[in-house]
Scaffold this motif. Structure first.
Motif, PDB file in Angstrom:
ATOM      1  N   LYS A  68      -6.430   7.508   5.692  1.00 27.40           N
ATOM      2  CA  LYS A  68      -7.211   6.221   5.069  1.00 27.40           C
ATOM      3  C   LYS A  68      -6.995   5.913   3.824  1.00 27.40           C
ATOM      4  N   TYR A  69      -6.358   6.805   2.932  1.00 25.60           N
ATOM      5  CA  TYR A  69      -5.620   6.510   1.656  1.00 25.60           C
ATOM      6  C   TYR A  69      -4.185   6.214   1.355  1.00 25.60           C
ATOM      7  N   SER A  70      -3.593   6.124   2.519  1.00 22.75           N
ATOM      8  CA  SER A  70      -2.114   6.054   2.806  1.00 22.75           C
ATOM      9  C   SER A  70      -1.660   4.635   2.380  1.00 22.75           C
ATOM     10  N   GLY A  71      -0.360   4.497   1.732  1.00 27.40           N
ATOM     11  CA  GLY A  71       0.191   3.334   1.476  1.00 27.40           C
ATOM     12  C   GLY A  71      -0.226   2.491   0.064  1.00 27.40           C
ATOM     13  N   THR A  72       0.327   1.393  -0.173  1.00 28.75           N
ATOM     14  CA  THR A  72       0.107   0.590  -1.211  1.00 28.75           C
ATOM     15  C   THR A  72      -0.019  -0.916  -0.698  1.00 28.75           C
ATOM     16  N   GLU A  73      -1.392  -1.408  -1.087  1.00 30.62           N
ATOM     17  CA  GLU A  73      -1.598  -2.736  -0.450  1.00 30.62           C
ATOM     18  C   GLU A  73      -0.834  -3.813  -1.389  1.00 30.62           C
ATOM     19  N   PHE A  74      -0.101  -4.663  -0.730  1.00 32.48           N
ATOM     20  CA  PHE A  74       0.233  -5.737  -1.509  1.00 32.48           C
ATOM     21  C   PHE A  74       0.072  -7.157  -0.790  1.00 32.48           C
ATOM     22  N   GLN A  75       0.445  -8.194  -1.370  1.00 34.19           N
ATOM     23  CA  GLN A  75       0.329  -9.587  -0.718  1.00 34.19           C
ATOM     24  C   GLN A  75       1.610 -10.213  -0.613  1.00 34.19           C
ATOM     25  N   TYR A  76       2.034 -10.753   0.667  1.00 38.47           N
ATOM     26  CA  TYR A  76       3.449 -11.080   0.744  1.00 38.47           C
ATOM     27  C   TYR A  76       3.294 -12.351   1.443  1.00 38.47           C
ATOM     28  N   GLU A  77       3.640 -13.584   1.232  1.00 37.06           N
ATOM     29  CA  GLU A  77       3.516 -14.745   1.935  1.00 37.06           C
ATOM     30  C   GLU A  77       2.231 -15.133   2.527  1.00 37.06           C
ATOM     31  N   GLY A  78       1.132 -14.712   1.698  1.00 42.49           N
ATOM     32  CA  GLY A  78      -0.312 -14.907   2.062  1.00 42.49           C
ATOM     33  C   GLY A  78      -0.945 -14.092   2.932  1.00 42.49           C
ATOM     34  N   GLN A  79      -0.155 -12.678   3.310  1.00 38.43           N
ATOM     35  CA  GLN A  79      -0.761 -11.908   4.053  1.00 38.43           C
ATOM     36  C   GLN A  79      -1.046 -10.431   3.136  1.00 38.43           C
ATOM     37  N   GLU A  80      -2.130  -9.967   3.719  1.00 41.54           N
ATOM     38  CA  GLU A  80      -2.432  -8.849   3.112  1.00 41.54           C
ATOM     39  C   GLU A  80      -1.784  -7.578   3.920  1.00 41.54           C
ATOM     40  N   LEU A  81      -0.619  -6.938   3.449  1.00 37.88           N
ATOM     41  CA  LEU A  81       0.134  -5.921   3.865  1.00 37.88           C
ATOM     42  C   LEU A  81      -0.105  -4.528   3.358  1.00 37.88           C
ATOM     43  N   LEU A  82       0.657  -3.525   3.937  1.00 32.86           N
ATOM     44  CA  LEU A  82       0.408  -2.037   3.363  1.00 32.86           C
ATOM     45  C   LEU A  82       2.256  -1.645   3.388  1.00 32.86           C
TER      46      LEU A  82
END
Length: 93
Positions: A68-82
């Motif tokens: 549930k709390y894994s990873g770091t969220e970021f935006q790349y080319e308009g997408q929400e990714l982890l």
């Protein structure tokens, strides 16, 4: 299936596109955006080469389950990714 991402993660990191959050319950009740839970599944878009003695076992296109709390969220080319370490992935579905 999986989309191509121009970014390449380093070492044992993996880039994941999270599955969309549920917007309706099984009974038909619509869930507002503020009450939606963070998804726990996603599709691997890119995987790094692995560590010196440990190659990465997931590959592009795999559907995975993560914490549930894994990873770091970021935006790349308009997408929400982890982006997360492979060790944070619990299962390949």
């Amino acid at each position: 299936m999986a989309e191509n991402v121009k970014a390449t993660p380093l070492h044992d990191r993996v880039i994941i596109k999270p599955a969309p959050a549920e917007s309706k319950t099984a009974g038909g009740i619509i869930i507002p955006d503020t009450a939606k839970e963070k998804p726990l599944m996603g599709i691997v878009l890119a995987a790094g080469p692995g560590k010196k003695d440990e190659p990465v076992t997931v590959k592009q296109g795999d559907k995975v389950l993560y914490g549930k709390y894994s990873g770091t969220e970021f935006q790349y080319e308009g997408q929400e990714l982890l982006i997360m370490r492979e060790s944070d992935i619990l299962a390949i579905l």
